[in-house]
Design a protein around this motif. Structure first.
Motif, mmCIF file in Angstrom:
data_model
loop_
_atom_site.group_PDB
_atom_site.id
_atom_site.type_symbol
_atom_site.label_atom_id
_atom_site.label_comp_id
_atom_site.label_asym_id
_atom_site.label_seq_id
_atom_site.Cartn_x
_atom_site.Cartn_y
_atom_site.Cartn_z
ATOM 1 N N PRO A 1 73.444 126.001 26.510
ATOM 2 C CA PRO A 1 72.030 126.717 27.193
ATOM 3 C C PRO A 1 71.805 124.531 27.501
ATOM 4 O O PRO A 1 70.893 124.496 26.037
ATOM 5 C CB PRO A 1 71.229 127.309 26.376
ATOM 6 C CG PRO A 1 72.443 128.123 25.751
ATOM 7 C CD PRO A 1 73.426 127.605 25.205
ATOM 8 N N GLY A 2 70.202 125.015 28.460
ATOM 9 C CA GLY A 2 69.541 123.873 27.641
ATOM 10 C C GLY A 2 69.716 123.034 29.010
ATOM 11 O O GLY A 2 69.544 123.547 30.369
ATOM 12 N N ARG A 3 68.782 121.883 29.172
ATOM 13 C CA ARG A 3 68.506 121.221 30.805
ATOM 14 C C ARG A 3 68.412 119.262 30.701
ATOM 15 O O ARG A 3 68.011 119.287 28.799
ATOM 16 C CB ARG A 3 67.189 121.755 31.270
ATOM 17 C CG ARG A 3 65.528 121.590 30.499
ATOM 18 C CD ARG A 3 64.442 122.062 31.272
ATOM 19 N NE ARG A 3 64.142 121.602 32.086
ATOM 20 C CZ ARG A 3 63.741 122.795 32.914
ATOM 21 N NH1 ARG A 3 63.978 123.483 32.980
ATOM 22 N NH2 ARG A 3 63.921 121.717 34.047
ATOM 23 N N ASN A 4 68.368 118.735 31.112
ATOM 24 C CA ASN A 4 67.613 117.395 31.167
ATOM 25 C C ASN A 4 68.727 116.803 30.322
ATOM 26 O O ASN A 4 69.064 115.801 29.908
ATOM 27 C CB ASN A 4 66.275 116.749 30.733
ATOM 28 C CG ASN A 4 65.530 117.783 31.589
ATOM 29 O OD1 ASN A 4 65.051 117.816 32.175
ATOM 30 N ND2 ASN A 4 64.458 118.177 30.892
ATOM 31 N N VAL A 5 70.129 117.140 30.863
ATOM 32 C CA VAL A 5 71.350 116.887 30.470
ATOM 33 C C VAL A 5 71.636 115.430 30.813
ATOM 34 O O VAL A 5 71.428 115.262 32.047
ATOM 35 C CB VAL A 5 72.525 117.865 30.408
ATOM 36 C CG1 VAL A 5 72.500 117.480 31.573
ATOM 37 C CG2 VAL A 5 73.642 117.151 29.495
ATOM 38 N N THR A 6 72.130 114.300 30.498
ATOM 39 C CA THR A 6 72.566 112.751 29.930
ATOM 40 C C THR A 6 73.955 112.572 30.216
ATOM 41 O O THR A 6 74.731 113.490 29.395
ATOM 42 C CB THR A 6 71.920 112.571 30.377
ATOM 43 O OG1 THR A 6 72.205 110.710 30.816
ATOM 44 C CG2 THR A 6 71.412 112.132 28.926
ATOM 45 N N MET A 7 74.318 111.191 30.350
ATOM 46 C CA MET A 7 75.794 111.125 30.251
ATOM 47 C C MET A 7 75.865 109.318 29.595
ATOM 48 O O MET A 7 75.730 108.906 30.311
ATOM 49 C CB MET A 7 77.237 112.335 30.967
ATOM 50 C CG MET A 7 78.283 111.564 30.560
ATOM 51 S SD MET A 7 79.853 112.385 31.128
ATOM 52 C CE MET A 7 79.880 113.304 30.844
ATOM 53 N N VAL A 8 76.931 109.424 28.596
ATOM 54 C CA VAL A 8 77.338 108.137 28.782
ATOM 55 C C VAL A 8 78.767 108.111 28.097
ATOM 56 O O VAL A 8 79.533 109.279 27.908
ATOM 57 C CB VAL A 8 76.248 107.210 27.438
ATOM 58 C CG1 VAL A 8 76.714 107.843 26.192
ATOM 59 C CG2 VAL A 8 76.735 105.569 27.882
ATOM 60 N N SER A 9 79.796 107.212 28.628
ATOM 61 C CA SER A 9 81.560 107.045 27.782
ATOM 62 C C SER A 9 82.042 105.476 28.249
ATOM 63 O O SER A 9 80.964 104.824 28.207
ATOM 64 C CB SER A 9 82.273 107.770 29.442
ATOM 65 O OG SER A 9 83.176 107.345 29.341
ATOM 66 N N GLY A 10 82.639 105.831 27.091
ATOM 67 C CA GLY A 10 82.861 104.270 27.083
ATOM 68 C C GLY A 10 84.221 104.336 26.199
ATOM 69 O O GLY A 10 85.486 105.534 26.369
ATOM 70 N N ASN A 11 85.149 103.786 25.473
ATOM 71 C CA ASN A 11 86.155 103.338 24.460
ATOM 72 C C ASN A 11 86.161 104.508 23.486
ATOM 73 O O ASN A 11 87.523 104.388 23.124
ATOM 74 C CB ASN A 11 86.823 101.862 24.053
ATOM 75 C CG ASN A 11 87.137 101.213 25.512
ATOM 76 O OD1 ASN A 11 87.206 101.570 26.501
ATOM 77 N ND2 ASN A 11 86.420 100.124 25.109
ATOM 78 N N GLY A 12 84.834 104.936 22.745
ATOM 79 C CA GLY A 12 84.867 106.175 21.707
ATOM 80 C C GLY A 12 84.697 107.298 22.598
ATOM 81 O O GLY A 12 84.929 107.828 21.799
ATOM 82 N N GLY A 13 84.721 107.249 23.979
ATOM 83 C CA GLY A 13 84.900 109.100 24.357
ATOM 84 C C GLY A 13 83.628 108.919 25.543
ATOM 85 O O GLY A 13 82.849 107.696 25.826
ATOM 86 N N PHE A 14 83.292 110.141 25.317
ATOM 87 C CA PHE A 14 81.447 110.588 25.452
ATOM 88 C C PHE A 14 80.992 111.018 24.953
ATOM 89 O O PHE A 14 81.117 111.339 23.772
ATOM 90 C CB PHE A 14 82.038 111.057 27.131
ATOM 91 C CG PHE A 14 82.736 112.864 26.968
ATOM 92 C CD1 PHE A 14 81.418 113.524 26.985
ATOM 93 C CD2 PHE A 14 83.857 112.625 26.994
ATOM 94 C CE1 PHE A 14 82.021 115.202 26.391
ATOM 95 C CE2 PHE A 14 84.105 114.212 26.471
ATOM 96 C CZ PHE A 14 83.442 114.881 25.999
ATOM 97 N N VAL A 15 79.332 110.867 25.562
ATOM 98 C CA VAL A 15 78.498 111.501 24.623
ATOM 99 C C VAL A 15 78.147 112.493 25.731
ATOM 100 O O VAL A 15 77.297 111.550 27.044
ATOM 101 C CB VAL A 15 77.667 110.625 23.518
ATOM 102 C CG1 VAL A 15 76.951 111.023 23.216
ATOM 103 C CG2 VAL A 15 78.647 109.857 22.441
ATOM 104 N N LEU A 16 77.419 113.391 25.096
ATOM 105 C CA LEU A 16 75.955 113.966 26.348
ATOM 106 C C LEU A 16 75.135 113.948 24.816
ATOM 107 O O LEU A 16 75.112 114.696 23.858
ATOM 108 C CB LEU A 16 76.253 115.074 26.292
ATOM 109 C CG LEU A 16 77.640 115.930 27.520
ATOM 110 C CD1 LEU A 16 78.215 117.129 26.995
ATOM 111 C CD2 LEU A 16 77.749 114.951 28.627
#
Length: 350
Positions: free
Chosen positions: A283-298
């Motif tokens: 549950p939540g809101r205002n989600v963002t993301m980044v992706s790179g060689n180490g995987g992804f992060v939310l």
């Protein structure tokens, strides 16, 4: 059965939220910070305070290592609410910041990284006062090429997706072009748009509004933003809503160039690869993301707390506040967010 599944998802997310780590520290007074790491490893931070746009960098990505923020420009009636703050993109040669004022005009500011000098403000929209909703985004590809996208009211006073391209590091912009119009008349009026680009591939994510459904869509250009022949709905579910959720999600590119998306439907956050079913996150809101060689992060906020989720790990809280932004710096994750008019920062290992 549907409600039982939803309940279990909610319960699982609550249990996952049991990990806490109040690691946030104050960077400065300000609103809606955004953080980005360029191809060379430099981290760029931008945020707004009153009518001033501030910018800082870090070469290590470690906590507290940002340079003293500098005032890039003063933009009268700068918008810094609800993901409408200044946006930043960077290539090896330029850094471009875009920002919008309450009159609905978007301006860009360009840093020539060879000289260290910022340009004066340049109009991005070629029809005045059409970006009144204030949602806009920018992405850089190579050398001086940057793409800007925003919600636009031109022609019929209904929101549509419009974009422009700069070939000189944000100092001038192309004639604006309409990327997408909804067959129902308008796309979602108050939701963030996001953009990523690599070489000639440009992806724009936005919340659509078709026949009462406010679902996320992804537009794709393969010719450097000149045309967007592919626009597809994300996920298999739908959200019938006679109101605007004020929440747009984000899109990122994997190391192999595949788009990864994240967004909210009702009170649940999802991730999704285009053409595949969505996967519930929490549950939540205002989600963002980044992706790179180490995987992804939310990163997202939920009931006044900011959460970070690394790859398939459990979410970890990093502090009180809202509107997070994340970046990868080597083997570290940087998360910035707003809390009571302050820019907060937390770092953790990937």
């Amino acid at each position: 059965m549907r409600y039982l599944l939803y309940f279990l998802l909610q319960l699982g997310a609550v249990l996952a939220h049991s990990q806490t780590s109040e690691t946030g520290q104050k960077v400065s007074m300000g609103h809606l910070p955004m953080v980005l790491t360029d191809a060379g490893g430099t981290v760029h931070l931008v945020y707004g305070q009153d009518s001033t746009i501030y910018y800082a960098t870090s070469s290590t990505g470690q906590s507290g290592s940002f340079t003293q923020p500098v005032a890039v420009a003063t933009l009268s009636k700068l918008v810094t609410t609800a993901k409408r703050g200044p946006q930043v993109a960077a290539t090896n040669e330029y850094v471009v910041i875009t920002a919008v004022n309450r009159m609905g005009d978007i301006f860009s500011y360009s840093l020539d990284r060879r000289t260290g000098k910022w340009s004066s403000a340049t109009h991005v929209n070629d029809v005045p006062a059409v970006a009144l909703e204030g949602f806009q985004a920018v992405a850089g590809t190579v050398k001086g090429t940057f793409h800007s996208v925003w919600l636009d009211l031109r022609d019929d006073k209904k929101n549509k997706l419009v974009g422009a391209t700069s070939a000189d590091g944000g100092r001038t912009w192309s004639t604006n072009r309409v990327i997408y119009r909804s067959p129902s008349g308008t796309i979602c009026e108050c939701c963030r748009v996001s953009i990523v680009a690599r070489n000639n591939d440009v992806y724009v994510q936005f919340r659509n509004f078709i026949d009462g459904s406010r679902d996320l869509h992804l537009a794709h250009s393969t010719d450097g933003g000149k045309t967007f022949p592919s626009v597809q709905k994300l996920g298999s579910g739908t959200w019938k809503l006679q109101a605007c959720p004020m929440d747009g999600g984000a899109v990122a590119l994997s190391p192999t160039g595949q788009p990864l998306t994240t967004w909210r439907r009702e009170n649940m956050l999802y991730t999704c690869q285009p053409g595949q079913p969505e996967q519930a996150v929490a549950p939540g809101r205002n989600v963002t993301m980044v992706s790179g060689n180490g995987g992804f992060v939310l990163a997202w906020d939920d009931q006044g707390t900011v959460w970070v989720k690394r790859n398939d790990g459990e979410p970890v809280s990093v502090g009180k506040g809202q509107m997070p932004s994340v970046a990868l710096a080597g083997k570290s994750v940087l998360c910035v967010w707003e809390a009571n008019g302050q820019v907060m920062l937390a770092t953790m290992s990937l």
